[in-house]
Design a protein around this motif. Structure first.
Motif: not given
Length: 322
Positions: A42-54, A221-225
């Motif tokens: 029931n968790e939302t993990l956000g993953l952010v980073g620039e294009s090409g970071c993997g 907005y959407i992520s818990h972590r």
């Protein structure tokens, strides 16, 4: 975390760099470089980073669409790396994906009803009547009318097509949805509708999300972590509030400063963490940020740091966080 739904440990994936007529290997790209992550039920993990970071490569490793060079991925206690055949097929029932381009991920020659029903057919779920009823129910859940089932994808708007993709992903009751830039191709007003739909569906179906994006405001907005990725590595991991209130890694600070201000001050200068004049690390073993980091020093040249807990639940891979 012992109760994690998805557990990733030491995951690595490299791709060769070839050149010349005979495609001689001249180097390699570390797309994913020793990633450790957990996603809870029931968790939302956000993953952010620039294009090409993997980010997308990491999602393909989780989905077993690519084989890792090292490390492990376990979902609901099952090891995906060693799974094969029917066993892998059963595991994949619990992990579904929503792609970035809603039109490119839908078969233009098939009607929407057939597209949503296809996962149930592949996994042998229910009779034809039960599948039809399930398809109608999912259409209503994502805010579309049941009389649209006979239409083709080109007859829908971009937001409607993404709702169809979400309905298809929910067809076999997954536990985890990997959302790879699911709103980046949509208008801003439609983005908000789709994000709110995902939030409502998470509560109703007890879903977990891996939400991949480069848009910090959407992820916040959407992520818990939130996990911040740079050159294949996780450089910062914290709950959403802590990360926005006090980012500790210089790269995270750069991402925050890059977000446009709604009312910018005339003549304002970029912050001290800006990456004007980016340079590569002086040696392969050095911290990947050492070529531009304003806090870099001899300690950073010695090696890339691992994630360390600098505050409760706030992990940073930096020798000099702050």
């Amino acid at each position: 975390m012992n109760d994690a739904l998805l557990r990733i440990r030491g995951l690595r994936k490299t791709f060769p760099i070839t050149s010349g007529v005979f495609r001689k290997v001249s180097g390699e790209v570390k797309a994913v470089d020793g990633v450790d992550l957990d996603i809870l039920p029931n968790e939302t993990l956000g993953l952010v980073g620039e294009s090409g970071c993997g980010k997308t490569t990491l999602s393909k490793l989780i989905l077993a669409l690519q084989a890792p060079d090292a490390g492990s991925v376990s979902f609901d206690g099952a090891d995906l790396k060693s799974a094969r055949g029917d066993y892998l097929k059963r595991i994949r029932r619990g992990v579904q994906v929503v792609f970035q381009d809603p039109f490119g991920s839908l078969n233009p020659r098939r009607r929407v009803g057939s597209i949503i029903e296809e996962p149930m057919v592949i996994h042998g779920e229910g009779s034809a009547r039960e599948r039809r009823e399930r398809t109608l129910e999912l259409m209503r859940k994502v805010g579309l009318n049941g009389d649209m089932l006979g239409r083709y994808p080109h007859e829908f708007s971009g937001g409607q097509r993404q709702r169809i993709c979400i309905a298809r992903a929910l067809a076999i009751n997954p536990k985890l949805l990997i959302c790879d830039e699911p709103v980046s191709a949509l208008d801003v007003s439609i983005q908000a509708q789709v994000i709110n739909l995902l939030v409502d569906l998470q509560k109703e179906f007890s879903l977990s999300y891996l939400f991949i994006s480069h848009n910090l405001s959407v992820v916040g907005y959407i992520s818990h972590r939130i996990a911040v990725m740079y050159k294949g590595r996780i450089v910062e991991l914290a709950d959403s509030g802590s990360l926005f209130a006090q980012p500790l890694h210089p790269y995270t600070q750069c991402l925050m400063e890059a977000v446009p201000e709604p009312r910018p001050v005339r003549g304002s200068a970029p912050g001290s963490a800006g990456r004007s004049g980016i340079a590569s690390a002086s040696s392969p073993s050095a911290c990947p940020c050492s070529g531009w980091c304003p806090r870099g020093g001899s300690l950073c040249e010695g090696g890339a740091p691992g994630l360390e807990e600098k505050a409760p639940g706030h992990f940073v891979a930096c020798h000099r966080p702050g």
